[in-house]
Design a protein around this motif. Structure first.
Motif, PDB file in Angstrom:
ATOM      1  N   LEU A   1      52.963  51.332  40.478  1.00 56.35           N
ATOM      2  CA  LEU A   1      53.496  50.759  39.240  1.00 56.35           C
ATOM      3  C   LEU A   1      52.710  49.527  38.804  1.00 56.35           C
ATOM      4  O   LEU A   1      52.631  49.226  37.620  1.00 56.35           O
ATOM      5  N   THR A   2      52.119  48.820  39.767  1.00 53.29           N
ATOM      6  CA  THR A   2      51.383  47.602  39.421  1.00 53.29           C
ATOM      7  C   THR A   2      49.931  47.884  39.053  1.00 53.29           C
ATOM      8  O   THR A   2      49.240  46.995  38.579  1.00 53.29           O
ATOM      9  N   LYS A   3      49.479  49.107  39.241  1.00 51.03           N
ATOM     10  CA  LYS A   3      48.076  49.433  38.967  1.00 51.03           C
ATOM     11  C   LYS A   3      47.824  49.901  37.545  1.00 51.03           C
ATOM     12  O   LYS A   3      46.694  50.210  37.182  1.00 51.03           O
ATOM     13  N   GLY A   4      48.868  49.963  36.750  1.00 49.83           N
ATOM     14  CA  GLY A   4      48.663  50.284  35.346  1.00 49.83           C
ATOM     15  C   GLY A   4      48.964  51.723  34.971  1.00 49.83           C
ATOM     16  O   GLY A   4      49.193  52.590  35.831  1.00 49.83           O
TER      17      GLY A   4
ATOM     18  N   ASP B   1      46.333  45.205  21.466  1.00 52.65           N
ATOM     19  CA  ASP B   1      46.584  45.388  22.898  1.00 52.65           C
ATOM     20  C   ASP B   1      45.274  45.201  23.660  1.00 52.65           C
ATOM     21  O   ASP B   1      44.303  45.931  23.411  1.00 52.65           O
ATOM     22  N   ILE B   2      45.234  44.229  24.574  1.00 51.05           N
ATOM     23  CA  ILE B   2      44.032  43.980  25.384  1.00 51.05           C
ATOM     24  C   ILE B   2      44.393  44.090  26.859  1.00 51.05           C
ATOM     25  O   ILE B   2      45.344  43.464  27.327  1.00 51.05           O
ATOM     26  N   ASN B   3      43.605  44.872  27.599  1.00 50.18           N
ATOM     27  CA  ASN B   3      43.788  44.995  29.043  1.00 50.18           C
ATOM     28  C   ASN B   3      42.499  44.546  29.729  1.00 50.18           C
ATOM     29  O   ASN B   3      41.477  45.221  29.671  1.00 50.18           O
ATOM     30  N   LEU B   4      42.564  43.362  30.371  1.00 49.57           N
ATOM     31  CA  LEU B   4      41.427  42.823  31.121  1.00 49.57           C
ATOM     32  C   LEU B   4      41.808  42.619  32.585  1.00 49.57           C
ATOM     33  O   LEU B   4      41.254  41.759  33.273  1.00 49.57           O
ATOM     34  N   ALA B   5      42.747  43.420  33.054  1.00 48.89           N
ATOM     35  CA  ALA B   5      43.245  43.287  34.426  1.00 48.89           C
ATOM     36  C   ALA B   5      42.171  43.671  35.437  1.00 48.89           C
ATOM     37  O   ALA B   5      41.235  44.400  35.136  1.00 48.89           O
TER      38      ALA B   5
ATOM     39  N   ASN C   1      45.603  40.156  38.154  1.00 47.37           N
ATOM     40  CA  ASN C   1      44.544  40.284  39.162  1.00 47.37           C
ATOM     41  C   ASN C   1      43.217  39.711  38.681  1.00 47.37           C
ATOM     42  O   ASN C   1      42.187  40.394  38.612  1.00 47.37           O
ATOM     43  N   ASN C   2      43.244  38.440  38.296  1.00 46.61           N
ATOM     44  CA  ASN C   2      42.036  37.696  37.982  1.00 46.61           C
ATOM     45  C   ASN C   2      42.067  36.388  38.762  1.00 46.61           C
ATOM     46  O   ASN C   2      42.770  36.288  39.773  1.00 46.61           O
ATOM     47  N   GLN C   3      41.339  35.381  38.310  1.00 47.31           N
ATOM     48  CA  GLN C   3      41.286  34.094  39.015  1.00 47.31           C
ATOM     49  C   GLN C   3      41.645  32.950  38.071  1.00 47.31           C
ATOM     50  O   GLN C   3      41.115  31.850  38.163  1.00 47.31           O
ATOM     51  N   LEU C   4      42.584  33.209  37.174  1.00 47.84           N
ATOM     52  CA  LEU C   4      42.982  32.229  36.161  1.00 47.84           C
ATOM     53  C   LEU C   4      43.874  31.142  36.762  1.00 47.84           C
ATOM     54  O   LEU C   4      44.745  31.418  37.584  1.00 47.84           O
ATOM     55  N   ARG C   5      43.661  29.910  36.289  1.00 46.19           N
ATOM     56  CA  ARG C   5      44.479  28.777  36.716  1.00 46.19           C
ATOM     57  C   ARG C   5      45.272  28.176  35.554  1.00 46.19           C
ATOM     58  O   ARG C   5      46.227  27.446  35.760  1.00 46.19           O
TER      59      ARG C   5
ATOM     60  N   ASN D   1      47.200  35.862  39.955  1.00 49.53           N
ATOM     61  CA  ASN D   1      46.179  34.917  39.541  1.00 49.53           C
ATOM     62  C   ASN D   1      46.319  33.662  40.401  1.00 49.53           C
ATOM     63  O   ASN D   1      46.826  33.745  41.525  1.00 49.53           O
ATOM     64  N   ARG D   2      45.906  32.504  39.896  1.00 49.65           N
ATOM     65  CA  ARG D   2      45.935  31.282  40.710  1.00 49.65           C
ATOM     66  C   ARG D   2      46.669  30.144  40.003  1.00 49.65           C
ATOM     67  O   ARG D   2      46.328  28.974  40.171  1.00 49.65           O
ATOM     68  N   PHE D   3      47.682  30.485  39.234  1.00 46.33           N
ATOM     69  CA  PHE D   3      48.467  29.472  38.521  1.00 46.33           C
ATOM     70  C   PHE D   3      49.315  28.671  39.508  1.00 46.33           C
ATOM     71  O   PHE D   3      50.012  29.245  40.347  1.00 46.33           O
TER      72      PHE D   3
END
Length: 598
Positions: free
Chosen positions: A352-355, A449-453, A477-481, A501-503
């Motif tokens: 479910l989390t893989k899109g 709609d944008i998907n950049l996962a 699943n990125n490295q966003l803060r 991410n890294r929030f």
């Protein structure tokens, strides 16, 4: 003594006091208005409209009393009638009957004032085409307004209207009518006579039923009936042959309306009480592209859902669905399937989390004889390049996809092929992108709609603010803060996915985005959330903060009345206890409310 006592009660200075000073308008502004026919007095703190304005076309200007040079480039005798008067964002409490003196007006803007009533003289402005009255305190509309035969647009949102005159149907040129955020309990039957109407917004009222005449609005493309008390939608609405977008959110519907409008592309029925979907309800949706059924009580999806061949987006968030029919994978154009907040069994959580793509591929695998490898080969619709551009998807489905390539950038061939094609969906997930592709802004006018996962994004470019049509954004699943403050300009954004991410804090800018309905921030390092600011997100129904570093949950979170799904599992706080979390969102919110100091 009595004579002295009476004298004390009189105002001894009354004869020396100046009369109430009428607000003045700079003469230069009035002079310019005589030449251009337009006068903008917005935001000037006016409590009344000066007589200079009403008599702009009737009284000779000051220049006429003076020795005016015939060599002047601007001659007072060349003045034009006032056609556009902007009086918004003042403190006007009433409008004088002298408004009739401005008979040439085509635009009158009075929004954001304190008006409680309108003069009947408004009916003498027979040239009026646009009348803006939103954000006032009007409780009724004078019948005379209904005589304005040239009126094309009237905006009345955010007032206190309790009824409308039956004569509303006389406005035969009206194309845009906004009655949202009022106290209307019914609509006049004559509304069906508005043959030119294209947009009708009556959301946030108290409607419990709809007039039969509504079906006669055969030119209406957008109808918004959200946030009312509707328990049933008449089948006659199918006769609205031009209807493309129908909003029925936040009502009391128990069944999905049976609507056969031949052009209906978007149907929003979230936040109702719908428990089942039947074949006869789905069959008429022959042109449907977006079907929103989130926050209902649906338990079973019928196999016949596979007949919706034009469907590209299906939102089933926060229902009671436990199993998915394998036939769901046969929908040829389905790009987005949202299932958060359902008690699904038999499907691994990681799927479910893989899109959407992975989930549909899994469902196809449950259908015997389905050749999963058929998608792997080249087709006649792809270009002989690394990009493997699917021209068919771009032109027909308005979708640009380049996922699971482990690419560090997106080939130019894709953007070249998508130019001027009105692409609405982009999927660049599962690559090695470290920033948002600069050429993506070329699609900003149409992209929703944008998907950049599943990339390596470390920051989100401020250019994201250019995507003003954006409704859904997946950055999991990125490295966003953090997120750029410019993102607040995306006033149509409804869902944002930031899981994994890294929030370390809840992004400040998200508190300012009142359009948000879904925020997914599970598996970050968020340490706190501001409950008071969270309450301002009046449309937020799904908030996932699971597996973060929250040490406490402010009791005021319980006052977030719109929340239907709140994920808090996997945080180090002590209360609410796991036993309360296990009872679901409603129990958690009730517990939090009980902890608010009284």
């Amino acid at each position: 003594m009595s004579r002295l006592k009476g004298a004390e009660q009189r105002d001894s200075l009354a004869g020396f006091r100046a009369d109430k000073k009428e607000p003045s308008i700079p003469s230069g502004l009035l002079r310019a208005a005589r030449l251009s026919g337009q006068l903008n007095l917005s935001g000037r703190g006016l409590t009344e409209v000066p007589q200079d304005v009403y008599r702009l076309n009737t009284d000779p200007p000051q220049e006429a009393q003076q020795d005016v040079s015939f060599g002047s480039s601007h001659c007072w005798w060349e003045q034009t009638d006032l056609t556009k008067l902007l009086l918004s964002s003042n403190q006007l409490t009433q409008l004088s009957d002298d408004i009739r003196l401005l008979a040439a007006l085509t635009t009158l803007d009075l929004h954001d004032n304190q008006l409680r009533s309108l003069p009947s003289a408004l009916g003498e402005l027979q040239e009026l085409q646009q009348l803006r009255l939103s954000h006032n305190k009007l409780t009724s509309l004078p019948i005379e307004v209904c005589t304005l035969k040239n009126l094309c647009s009237i905006t009345l949102q955010q007032n206190q209207l309790e009824s409308l005159p039956d004569e509303m149907g006389h406005l035969e040129k009206l194309t845009h009518l906004d009655l949202s955020h009022n106290h209307l309990k019914e609509l006049p039957m004559s509304l069906g006579h508005l043959g030119s109407l294209q947009k009708l917004n009556v959301c946030h009222n108290q409607l419990s039923c709809l007039p039969a005449g509504l079906a006669q609005l055969t030119n209406v493309k957008l109808l918004d009936l959200s946030n009312n008390q509707l328990t049933d939608i008449p089948a006659s609405l199918s006769e609205m042959s031009a209807l493309e977008q129908l909003y029925l959110r936040h009502n009391k519907l128990c069944v999905l309306p049976k609507l056969g409008a031949p052009t209906l592309k978007e149907l929003y029925v979230g936040n109702n009480c719908i428990e089942e979907m039947r074949t006869e309800q789905l069959a008429p949706l022959t042109a449907i592209s977006l079907l929103e059924l989130r926050d209902n009580k649906i338990k079973i999806l019928p196999e016949e859902i596979s007949s919706l061949n034009t469907l590209t987006r299906l939102d089933l968030t926060n229902n009671d669905i436990s199993t998915l029919p394998a036939s769901l994978s046969l929908l040829p154009n389905l790009k987005v399937l949202l299932l958060e907040g359902n008690p699904l069994r038999g499907i691994r959580r990681d799927l479910l989390t893989k899109g959407t793509d992975v989930l549909l591929k899994y469902l196809r695998g449950r259908i015997k004889g389905d050749p999963e490898s058929a998608e792997e080969g080249h087709t006649a619709m792809t270009l002989p390049s690394q990009a493997r551009v699917n021209v068919h998807n771009i032109k027909t489905l308005k979708s640009l996809a380049y996922s699971e390539k482990q690419a560090v950038d997106i080939p130019d061939e894709l953007f070249d092929a998508a130019a001027d094609q009105g692409v609405t969906t982009v999927n660049f997930s599962k690559n090695q992108l470290t920033s948002i592709p600069p050429r993506l802004t070329e699609l900003s006018a149409s992209l929703s709609d944008i998907n950049l996962a599943f990339n390596r994004l470390t920051c989100c470019s401020p250019d994201i603010c250019k995507f003003l049509q954006l409704m859904h954004m997946d950055l999991r699943n990125n490295q966003l803060r953090d997120l750029p403050s410019e993102i607040k300009n995306l006033n149509k954004l409804r869902s944002i996915t930031l899981n994994y991410n890294r929030f370390t804090w809840f992004p400040d800018v998200l508190y300012q985005m009142v359009s948000l309905e879904t925020v997914l921030m599970g598996n970050n390092q968020v340490g706190e959330v501001d409950a008071h600011r969270l309450k301002m997100l009046v449309n937020l129904s799904t908030l996932d903060l699971s597996n973060n570093d929250l040490l406490n949950i402010p009791p005021e979170v319980g006052l977030c009345a719109s929340l239907r799904c709140l994920g808090l599992e996997g945080n180090p706080f002590r209360t609410p206890r796991p036993a309360i979390l296990a009872k679901g969102t409603e129990a958690v919110l009730e517990y939090l409310r009980s902890r608010i100091p009284k």
